[in-house]
Structure formats: structure tokens, C-alpha cells
Design a protein around this motif. Structure first.
Motif, PDB file in Angstrom:
ATOM      1  N   UNK A 100       0.720  -1.226  -0.052  1.00 26.23           N
ATOM      2  CA  UNK A 100       0.082   0.070   0.125  1.00 26.23           C
ATOM      3  C   UNK A 100       0.944   1.420  -0.024  1.00 26.23           C
ATOM      4  N   UNK A 101       2.143   1.265   0.639  1.00 27.35           N
ATOM      5  CA  UNK A 101       2.845   2.416   0.527  1.00 27.35           C
ATOM      6  C   UNK A 101       4.176   2.380  -0.525  1.00 27.35           C
ATOM      7  N   UNK A 102       4.120   1.757  -1.405  1.00 31.10           N
ATOM      8  CA  UNK A 102       5.097   1.620  -2.625  1.00 31.10           C
ATOM      9  C   UNK A 102       6.367   1.166  -1.961  1.00 31.10           C
ATOM     10  N   UNK A 103       6.302   0.036  -1.051  1.00 31.74           N
ATOM     11  CA  UNK A 103       7.758  -0.149  -0.481  1.00 31.74           C
ATOM     12  C   UNK A 103       7.987  -1.765  -0.915  1.00 31.74           C
ATOM     13  N   UNK A 104       7.124  -2.328  -1.841  1.00 37.85           N
ATOM     14  CA  UNK A 104       7.289  -3.738  -2.175  1.00 37.85           C
ATOM     15  C   UNK A 104       8.705  -4.103  -2.322  1.00 37.85           C
ATOM     16  N   UNK A 105       9.557  -3.204  -2.960  1.00 39.44           N
ATOM     17  CA  UNK A 105      10.845  -3.730  -3.356  1.00 39.44           C
ATOM     18  C   UNK A 105      12.042  -3.377  -2.115  1.00 39.44           C
ATOM     19  N   UNK A 106      11.276  -2.644  -1.268  1.00 40.66           N
ATOM     20  CA  UNK A 106      12.408  -2.118  -0.280  1.00 40.66           C
ATOM     21  C   UNK A 106      12.754  -2.703   1.061  1.00 40.66           C
ATOM     22  N   UNK A 107      11.734  -4.003   0.945  1.00 41.88           N
ATOM     23  CA  UNK A 107      11.929  -4.813   2.423  1.00 41.88           C
ATOM     24  C   UNK A 107      13.330  -5.166   2.871  1.00 41.88           C
ATOM     25  N   UNK A 108      14.350  -5.375   1.914  1.00 44.48           N
ATOM     26  CA  UNK A 108      15.706  -5.524   2.549  1.00 44.48           C
ATOM     27  C   UNK A 108      16.656  -4.370   2.915  1.00 44.48           C
ATOM     28  N   UNK A 109      16.175  -3.183   2.368  1.00 47.31           N
ATOM     29  CA  UNK A 109      17.016  -2.167   2.447  1.00 47.31           C
ATOM     30  C   UNK A 109      17.118  -1.668   4.105  1.00 47.31           C
ATOM     31  N   UNK A 110      18.393  -1.089   4.439  1.00 54.92           N
ATOM     32  CA  UNK A 110      18.260  -0.632   5.676  1.00 54.92           C
ATOM     33  C   UNK A 110      17.517   0.792   5.693  1.00 54.92           C
ATOM     34  N   UNK A 111      16.515   1.268   6.612  1.00 52.05           N
ATOM     35  CA  UNK A 111      16.163   2.556   6.618  1.00 52.05           C
ATOM     36  C   UNK A 111      16.893   3.633   6.381  1.00 52.05           C
ATOM     37  N   UNK A 112      18.043   3.756   7.164  1.00 49.01           N
ATOM     38  CA  UNK A 112      19.024   4.608   6.987  1.00 49.01           C
ATOM     39  C   UNK A 112      19.580   4.882   5.547  1.00 49.01           C
ATOM     40  N   UNK A 113      19.478   4.000   4.783  1.00 47.70           N
ATOM     41  CA  UNK A 113      19.904   4.201   3.534  1.00 47.70           C
ATOM     42  C   UNK A 113      18.683   4.590   2.518  1.00 47.70           C
ATOM     43  N   UNK A 114      17.394   4.819   3.150  1.00 50.86           N
ATOM     44  CA  UNK A 114      16.453   5.396   2.103  1.00 50.86           C
ATOM     45  C   UNK A 114      16.332   6.832   2.069  1.00 50.86           C
ATOM     46  N   UNK A 115      15.760   7.291   1.068  1.00 48.59           N
ATOM     47  CA  UNK A 115      15.573   8.651   0.831  1.00 48.59           C
ATOM     48  C   UNK A 115      14.468   9.391   2.043  1.00 48.59           C
TER      49      UNK A 115
END
Ligand code: ADP
Ligand code: ADP
Length: 224
Positions: free
Chosen positions: A121-136
């Protein structure tokens, strides 16, 4: 259906009332803008609605459940994105949302599904394995919204969700908030009038702790 009922909410700090006699209701699926300049009393009101701050006077009911009498039951119906969200930056998105699901008492066998749905729902499907600190910052704010909806709450309360984002991120977050309406009752606290006009069905304006306007967006636009 009434999902939020605030009655005569007041919060004193010393002799000053940061919020003074605020009453309103919110209906299922409605997106309400809570608009006012800095210092008007928005955050103080949001903290009382979410049970994070005790009112000096007045009451809050969530789907008929009194926040003072049954705080756990009332809070379970709310998702909240504070102005300064506590994101655990060293975690991955999946790890953080899993913890958020546990904290919101999603049952263990439903956690993975809840995380997947919130990400989707939040457009994060591809982001699961990413560290939060590395996200925009924009994607970090999506994670903030995802944790607020992880338990599929009746009411979603967002405090200044676009502050500090760039124009593209702001556009995307506003679109996301608009989509939350219908599924949830949403309260969007903001100092930005165009944000309310773009996203909300109804607006309440708070000025020096008191509500000074409550009406449809069309009425507001006509008065400009
Ligand atoms: P907004 O979210 O609209 O910017 P706030 O609800 O944060 O406004 O604050 C409303 C008023 O209450 C401000 O004048 C603020 O300084 C004051 N205030 C907020 N929290 C406290 C506190 N913990 N102690 C004293 N005054 C406070
Ligand atoms: P916001 O922008 O969310 O309204 P502020 O920047 O006004 O928050 O305040 C940050 C924190 O400091 C909040 O927890 C608020 O309750 C507290 N605070 C704000 N104003 C005062 C004040 N005059 N005295 C003590 N605490 C305050």
C-alpha cells in the motif's frame, strides 16, 4: 459511523491553554485536515487523540470507546505517525515493520501478511531488505505511514507528514495519504493550506488553541 469523537478537549500548560475546548467528530473513511500555524495546538491535539497526552479537560472516544476508560482498546484502533517518528534506522524495512506489527498486537501468524500488505500500500514492495537509514527521506516517511497502518486501524493520524521533503516526495506522500481515505478515517495535521485542499474532504482550522473553522474544502476555497 463516527470513528473519532473529541469533546471539549483542553490542555493547559501552566495558566495557558495550548488547546482550548476543541470538539469535533470524524466519520468512517473521511480525510480531515487539521490546519493551523506553528504553535496553534495541532500536535497537542493529536497527542490527546492518540492517548499519548492526558487532557486537562474533555474526552476522546474512538469508535465509541473512551480513551481514558479503555486506553488499550481505543489505541488499538489508531495508527499514528508523530511529527518526529521513531524509526529504527539501523533496521531493514521488513525488520522494522515486523516489530511495529508485534507492538500493535498483530497475531504472529498474520504478521508476514500484514507487513506485505502495508509495504504494497505504501509503495515499499521492493524495499523490504533495505536499511531504513539508506532510504531517502520520502521513502522513510512511507515507512512511517506503513507502520501506522500495519494493524489496519480504523483511524490514521498523521502529524505534519510532508515537512522536510522535496517537491516530488511531497507529491507522492500526499497521493498516498489521499488513498488511505475510504479504507480509514484520516486526520492530517498540517500548516500547509494547499496540502489540505489537495488531500482532504473537510478541514478544521485551529488558531491559538481554538477551532475557528469547520467545513468542506469547497467552502474554504470560496472564501479565499
Ligand atoms: P503545533 O503543533 O500547532 O505547532 P503545539 O501543539 O506543539 O502546536 O503547541 C501549542 C502550544 O503549546 C505552543 O505554544 C507550545 O509552545 C505549547 N506547548 C506544547 N507543548 C508544551 C509543553 N510540553 N509545555 C509547555 N508548553 C507546551
Ligand atoms: P511541534 O512542532 O510538534 O508542535 P514543538 O517543536 O513545538 O513540537 O515542541 C517539541 C517538543 O517540545 C514537544 O514535545 C512539545 O510538547 C515540547 N514543547 C513545546 N513547547 C514547549 C514549551 N513552551 N515548554 C515545554 N515544552 C514544550
Amino acid at each position: 459511523t463516527i470513528t473519532v469523537e473529541a469533546s471539549e478537549l483542553t490542555r493547559q500548560y501552566g495558566s495557558r491553554a495550548a488547546v482550548n475546548d476543541v470538539s469535533f467528530t470524524l466519520s468512517k473513511g473521511e480525510v480531515l485536515g487539521f490546519l493551523g500555524p506553528n504553535g496553534a495546538g495541532k500536535s497537542t491535539t493529536m497527542k490527546m487523540l492518540t492517548g499519548n497526552l492526558a487532557p486537562s479537560n474533555g474526552s476522546v472516544k474512538i469508535c465509541g470507546i473512551d480513551m481514558m476508560e479503555r486506553p488499550k482498546d481505543a489505541k488499538a484502533l489508531i495508527g499514528y505517525l508523530p511529527e518526529q517518528p521513531p524509526l529504527y534506522r539501523e533496521l531493514t524495512v521488513d525488520e522494522f515493520l515486523t516489530i511495529a506489527a508485534r507492538l500493535h498486537r498483530v497475531s504472529p501468524q498474520h504478521i508476514k501478511k500484514a507487513v506485505d500488505v502495508a509495504k504494497q500500500r505504501c509503495g515499499l514492495t521492493e524495499m523490504g531488505k533495505r536499511l531504513i537509514e539508506n532510504l531517502s527521506k520520502g521513502y522513510q516517511q512511507r515507512v512511517g505511514i506503513a507502520q501506522a497502518i500495519i494493524h489496519n486501524p480504523m483511524v490514521v493520524i498523521l502529524d505534519e507528514p510532508t515537512v522536510g521533503l522535496d517537491p516530488i516526495q511531497i507529491r507522492d506522500i500526499r497521493a498516498l495519504i489521499k488513498e488511505l481515505g475510504g479504507e480509514h478515517s484520516v486526520i492530517l495535521s498540517t500548516h500547509i493550506l494547499p496540502e489540505v485542499e489537495m488531500v482532504c474532504d473537510r478541514v478544521q482550522i485551529i488558531h491559538k488553541g481554538s477551532l475557528v473553522f469547520n467545513g468542506g474544502i469547497d467552502v474554504l476555497k470560496q472564501q479565499r
